[in-house]
Design an enzyme around this catalytic site. Structure first.
Site, mmCIF file in Angstrom:
data_model
loop_
_atom_site.group_PDB
_atom_site.id
_atom_site.type_symbol
_atom_site.label_atom_id
_atom_site.label_comp_id
_atom_site.label_asym_id
_atom_site.label_seq_id
_atom_site.Cartn_x
_atom_site.Cartn_y
_atom_site.Cartn_z
ATOM 1 N N LYS A 128 0.831 -1.018 0.166
ATOM 2 C CA LYS A 128 -0.018 0.052 0.037
ATOM 3 C C LYS A 128 1.173 1.271 -0.123
ATOM 4 O O LYS A 128 2.011 1.419 0.583
ATOM 5 C CB LYS A 128 -1.081 0.073 1.261
ATOM 6 C CG LYS A 128 -1.891 -1.149 1.258
ATOM 7 C CD LYS A 128 -2.796 -1.048 2.483
ATOM 8 C CE LYS A 128 -3.986 -2.003 2.400
ATOM 9 N NZ LYS A 128 -3.659 -3.393 1.894
ATOM 10 N N HIS B 142 -4.110 1.882 4.783
ATOM 11 C CA HIS B 142 -3.365 2.871 4.459
ATOM 12 C C HIS B 142 -2.965 3.971 5.556
ATOM 13 O O HIS B 142 -2.029 4.551 5.556
ATOM 14 C CB HIS B 142 -4.064 3.702 3.276
ATOM 15 C CG HIS B 142 -4.139 2.904 1.877
ATOM 16 N ND1 HIS B 142 -5.025 1.666 1.610
ATOM 17 C CD2 HIS B 142 -2.958 2.867 0.945
ATOM 18 C CE1 HIS B 142 -4.598 1.361 0.471
ATOM 19 N NE2 HIS B 142 -3.481 2.033 0.113
ATOM 20 N N SER C 31 -7.285 3.451 -2.159
ATOM 21 C CA SER C 31 -7.267 3.171 -0.534
ATOM 22 C C SER C 31 -8.933 3.398 -0.308
ATOM 23 O O SER C 31 -9.410 4.228 -0.624
ATOM 24 C CB SER C 31 -6.720 4.372 0.132
ATOM 25 O OG SER C 31 -7.228 4.460 1.406
ATOM 26 N N GLY D 209 -10.267 4.093 2.632
ATOM 27 C CA GLY D 209 -10.164 5.372 3.508
ATOM 28 C C GLY D 209 -9.975 6.499 2.918
ATOM 29 O O GLY D 209 -10.651 7.569 3.138
#
Length: 115
Positions: A20, A47, A88, A90
């Site tokens: 990531k 992340h 990601s 989030g």
């Protein structure tokens, strides 16, 4: 204080593997000078774990930062290839084109692609 930005490397990623990454905008507190940086590691399960690790060091330099987005990087150091892809959950999808340009400044002799 603007020289604090010059002390921050543009790219810090793992030397091998799929992991990531986040694209972070960091700037001098209360100022307008800023730069975007790439951080990625396979030690991060999510992340936000990358940002939690990076942000205190940036704050210690008098900088404030926010995540612009994230994704994944596949780094093959033997073949000298980097692949930027994904997003990601989030933070949303980083601008992979910006990430690729940052990677090109460090990995000059690599084949760098994005999806």
């Amino acid at each position: 204080m603007a020289d604090s930005l010059s002390k921050v490397p543009d790219v810090e990623i793992d030397p091998e593997g799929k992991f990531k990454y986040i694209l972070v905008r960091t700037k001098v507190k209360g100022g307008t000078d800023h730069k975007d940086i790439v951080r990625g590691t396979k030690s991060a399960e999510y992340h936000n774990h990358i940002f939690e690790k990076v942000n205190p060091a940036l704050e210690a330099l008098g900088l404030e930062s926010n995540v612009l987005g994230g994704g994944k990087i596949e780094h093959d150091s033997k073949e000298k290839k980097l692949r930027v892809f994904g997003e990601s959950t989030g933070y949303g999808k980083a601008d992979h084109a910006v990430t690729v340009e940052k990677l090109k400044t460090v990995f000059k002799d690599y084949d760098i692609t994005m999806e």
